[in-house]
Motif scaffolding. Structure first.
Motif, PDB file in Angstrom:
ATOM      1  N   HIS A 103      -6.699  -6.349  -1.160  1.00  0.00           N
ATOM      2  CA  HIS A 103      -7.546  -6.735  -0.035  1.00  0.00           C
ATOM      3  C   HIS A 103      -7.871  -8.227  -0.106  1.00  0.00           C
ATOM      4  CE1 HIS A 103     -10.422  -6.348   3.192  1.00  0.00           C
ATOM      5  NE2 HIS A 103     -11.236  -7.112   2.480  1.00  0.00           N
ATOM      6  N   ILE A 104      -7.755  -8.890   1.038  1.00  0.00           N
ATOM      7  CA  ILE A 104      -8.180 -10.277   1.188  1.00  0.00           C
ATOM      8  C   ILE A 104      -9.083 -10.334   2.412  1.00  0.00           C
ATOM      9  CG2 ILE A 104      -6.105 -11.229   0.110  1.00  0.00           C
ATOM     10  CD1 ILE A 104      -5.121 -11.925   2.980  1.00  0.00           C
ATOM     11  N   ALA A 145      -9.490  -1.913  -1.549  1.00  0.00           N
ATOM     12  CA  ALA A 145     -10.880  -2.339  -1.693  1.00  0.00           C
ATOM     13  C   ALA A 145     -10.892  -3.555  -2.601  1.00  0.00           C
ATOM     14  CB  ALA A 145     -11.717  -1.219  -2.305  1.00  0.00           C
ATOM     15  N   PRO A 146     -11.783  -4.491  -2.355  1.00  0.00           N
ATOM     16  CA  PRO A 146     -11.870  -5.633  -3.268  1.00  0.00           C
ATOM     17  C   PRO A 146     -12.145  -5.143  -4.689  1.00  0.00           C
ATOM     18  CG  PRO A 146     -13.226  -5.980  -1.318  1.00  0.00           C
ATOM     19  CD  PRO A 146     -12.756  -4.551  -1.282  1.00  0.00           C
ATOM     20  N   PHE A 179     -11.097 -12.916  -4.017  1.00  0.00           N
ATOM     21  CA  PHE A 179     -11.615 -11.691  -3.406  1.00  0.00           C
ATOM     22  C   PHE A 179     -12.033 -10.660  -4.441  1.00  0.00           C
ATOM     23  CE2 PHE A 179      -8.118 -13.725  -1.198  1.00  0.00           C
ATOM     24  CZ  PHE A 179      -8.832 -14.301  -0.161  1.00  0.00           C
ATOM     25  N   GLY A 180     -12.031 -11.048  -5.707  1.00  0.00           N
ATOM     26  CA  GLY A 180     -12.469 -10.157  -6.779  1.00  0.00           C
ATOM     27  C   GLY A 180     -11.372  -9.298  -7.366  1.00  0.00           C
ATOM     28  N   ASN A 181     -10.126  -9.489  -6.946  1.00  0.00           N
ATOM     29  CA  ASN A 181      -9.023  -8.740  -7.533  1.00  0.00           C
ATOM     30  C   ASN A 181      -8.648  -9.369  -8.869  1.00  0.00           C
ATOM     31  OD1 ASN A 181      -8.549  -6.932  -5.247  1.00  0.00           O
ATOM     32  ND2 ASN A 181      -7.927  -8.796  -4.185  1.00  0.00           N
ATOM     33  N   ARG A 182      -8.364  -8.521  -9.852  1.00  0.00           N
ATOM     34  CA  ARG A 182      -8.044  -8.986 -11.203  1.00  0.00           C
ATOM     35  C   ARG A 182      -6.536  -8.898 -11.423  1.00  0.00           C
ATOM     36  NH1 ARG A 182      -8.912  -5.468 -16.093  1.00  0.00           N
ATOM     37  NH2 ARG A 182      -9.819  -4.185 -14.471  1.00  0.00           N
TER      38      ARG A 182
END
Length: 122
Positions: free
Chosen positions: A11-12, A63-64, A110-113
């Motif tokens: 997600h972005i 989802a982020p 966006f909080g994605n690892r």
């Protein structure tokens, strides 16, 4: 029976930030992008080598805060590239993991690892 490669959808929520991070910083290329109409959410594919990611602004896609592992045989060289682009300041080190791999973890805007790894050495 066989299975193919996996293509994660991340997600972005900001096209400019996504392109700056994935294209400008990480060195991926945009393969294609799609919008149903102008002003609608963006869905695009980026890739670098055999790594293919889908990035989506659609609220129902992912989802982020997702996490994924990306294998590379050039982890040290990749980190050096990032250091050059970031002016010598990449907020992560390469870490030796208890299961035998070397990992470098980055977070997108966006909080994605994203965990770049030299693969698990059993």
């Amino acid at each position: 029976m066989s299975f193919g490669k996996t293509t994660p959808v991340l997600h972005i929520d900001d096209e400019g930030k996504a392109l700056a991070f994935y294209i400008g910083f990480l060195g991926f290329s945009v393969d294609w992008q799609h919008r149903f109409e102008p002003g609608f959410p963006l869905y695009l594919q980026v890739s670098r080598g055999d790594c293919v990611l889908h990035l989506s602004e659609h609220k129902s896609d992912a989802a982020p805060g997702a996490a994924l592992r990306i294998e590379t045989d050039g982890l040290e060289a990749f980190r050096a590239q990032l250091l050059g682009k970031a002016g010598g300041d990449v907020p992560t080190e390469i870490q030796a993991m208890p299961w035998g791999s070397l990992d470098m973890t980055l977070h997108d805007p966006f909080g994605n690892r994203l965990v770049f790894t030299n693969a698990i050495c059993a």
